[in-house]
Design a protein around this motif. Structure first.
Motif, short mmCIF file in Angstrom:
data_model
loop_
_atom_site.label_atom_id
_atom_site.label_comp_id
_atom_site.label_asym_id
_atom_site.label_seq_id
_atom_site.Cartn_x
_atom_site.Cartn_y
_atom_site.Cartn_z
N UNK A 13 40.99 51.82 33.26
CA UNK A 13 41.77 53.26 32.98
C UNK A 13 43.15 52.96 32.42
N UNK A 14 43.60 53.79 31.52
CA UNK A 14 44.65 53.39 30.85
C UNK A 14 45.62 54.76 31.09
N UNK A 15 46.81 54.63 31.25
CA UNK A 15 47.67 55.74 31.57
C UNK A 15 48.51 55.87 30.50
N UNK A 51 38.83 50.13 45.81
CA UNK A 51 38.98 49.35 44.43
C UNK A 51 40.31 48.66 44.68
N UNK A 52 40.77 47.82 43.45
CA UNK A 52 42.26 47.48 43.55
C UNK A 52 42.62 48.48 42.45
N UNK A 53 43.59 49.29 42.77
CA UNK A 53 43.98 50.25 41.74
C UNK A 53 44.68 49.55 40.59
N UNK A 54 45.47 48.36 41.11
CA UNK A 54 46.16 47.77 39.82
C UNK A 54 45.04 47.33 38.79
N UNK A 55 44.01 46.68 39.36
CA UNK A 55 43.11 46.27 38.42
C UNK A 55 42.22 47.20 37.51
N UNK A 56 42.13 48.41 38.48
CA UNK A 56 41.58 49.54 37.76
C UNK A 56 42.35 49.96 36.53
N UNK A 114 37.70 60.02 44.73
CA UNK A 114 37.61 59.94 43.06
C UNK A 114 36.60 58.67 43.24
N UNK A 115 35.68 58.94 42.36
CA UNK A 115 34.37 58.03 42.26
C UNK A 115 34.68 57.58 40.70
N UNK A 116 34.57 56.16 40.64
CA UNK A 116 34.70 55.53 39.14
C UNK A 116 33.31 54.97 39.13
N UNK A 117 32.45 55.46 38.16
CA UNK A 117 31.35 55.00 37.87
C UNK A 117 30.36 54.82 39.22
N UNK A 118 30.71 55.89 39.96
CA UNK A 118 30.07 56.09 41.29
C UNK A 118 30.75 55.21 42.58
N UNK A 119 31.77 54.40 42.32
CA UNK A 119 32.32 53.54 43.27
C UNK A 119 33.73 54.43 43.60
N UNK A 120 33.93 54.26 44.98
CA UNK A 120 35.26 55.14 45.63
C UNK A 120 36.45 54.09 45.06
N UNK A 136 46.25 64.35 37.91
CA UNK A 136 46.03 62.93 36.87
C UNK A 136 46.53 61.69 37.56
N UNK A 137 47.45 61.95 38.68
CA UNK A 137 48.00 60.71 39.19
C UNK A 137 46.97 60.30 40.15
N UNK A 138 46.17 61.30 40.87
CA UNK A 138 44.98 60.88 41.74
C UNK A 138 43.90 60.33 41.16
N UNK A 139 43.64 60.77 39.56
CA UNK A 139 42.32 60.12 38.78
C UNK A 139 42.82 58.85 38.53
N UNK A 140 44.05 58.56 38.59
CA UNK A 140 44.78 57.18 37.86
C UNK A 140 44.77 56.22 39.07
N UNK A 141 44.74 56.56 40.27
CA UNK A 141 44.90 55.84 41.51
C UNK A 141 46.60 55.77 41.86
N UNK A 142 47.35 56.23 41.17
CA UNK A 142 48.45 56.12 41.59
C UNK A 142 49.12 56.87 42.72
N UNK A 143 48.41 57.75 43.11
CA UNK A 143 48.47 58.48 44.46
C UNK A 143 46.90 58.50 44.96
N UNK A 144 47.04 58.42 46.64
CA UNK A 144 45.73 58.64 47.25
C UNK A 144 45.57 59.93 47.76
#
Length: 224
Positions: free
Chosen positions: A84-86, A74-79, A64-70, A50-58
């Motif tokens: 995405x909401x945790x 991306x800026x994980x904080x903006x993501x 991990x692709x978000x709508x096809x984008x790596x 879950x942390x990997x999907x949330x961008x909390x860990x790499x």
């Protein structure tokens, strides 16, 4: 195209005594409008995934692709602020902010005006069953189930497409748990969100459209 996709994800960490391979070559495609449950024993790798999907860990390998984008490009904080909401077991509310201010907080970070943020927050709170009488209360004045509904309202307010929840019913009684499960299901089926819930609660798994099981870092889909 999937909203969220894991491609051969692997992640390990070191303890004092050993290296733990928490996630091993995990791949899955996650779609909008679907409620996913992620089950498995403690230590099986659920929360790490879950942390990997949330961008909390790499991930150490894989993507991990978000709508096809790596996600790593991306800026994980903006993501996490916009897409995405945790949602956590411990609610993560600000104790000195009112219910309404807690829901407004991410909207203010997105530069909405105070009036617009308040309108969005109040609308979201109404949707989770917390009417005007709750808006000026502090979190300590709420039950656990009500606090978790505030956390879900925060998700609704930012219109996040991806909801990642870690044991959201873990601290709740049976009745409150059932209400939270119903809300998460509604987010998937009525708000067209991709909802992924890490859980030990069999009732969450029962309500899910798709159940994934983690076992020693590996992922498999189970028949529902």
């Amino acid at each position: 195209m999937s909203v969220l996709s894991a491609q051969s994800l692997s992640y390990s960490y070191k303890t004092k005594y050993q290296t733990v391979q928490a996630v091993k070559e995990v791949s899955c495609d996650l779609n909008a409008g679907t409620f996913y449950a992620l089950v498995g024993k403690s230590g099986s790798g659920k929360t790490t995934l879950l942390s990997l999907l949330a961008g909390l860990d790499a991930p150490q390998s894989g993507t991990v692709l978000v709508n096809g984008q790596n996600l790593q490009e991306m800026d994980a904080d903006i993501y996490r602020r916009k897409q995405a909401s945790v949602i956590y077991q411990s609610y993560n509310l600000f104790p000195l902010m009112t219910v309404c201010e807690n829901v407004m907080y991410p909207l203010k970070l997105m530069k909405l005006s105070n009036a617009d943020a308040k309108n969005e927050a109040q609308d979201a709170l109404e949707k989770v069953g917390l009417g005007e009488s709750y808006w000026k209360r502090l979190p300590a004045m709420l039950s656990g189930g009500e606090q978790q509904r505030v956390a879900i309202a925060r998700t609704l307010a930012v219109h996040a497409q991806i909801i990642l929840a870690d044991e959201p019913t873990g601290n709740l009684d049976t009745e409150s748990s059932a209400q939270i499960i119903q809300l998460l299901s509604r987010l998937a089926h009525e708000e067209n969100c991709c909802v992924v819930v890490v859980t030990h609660d069999p009732e969450v798994a029962k309500a899910a459209d798709v159940v994934f099981r983690m076992d020693s870092g590996r992922l498999r889909e189970e028949a529902v």
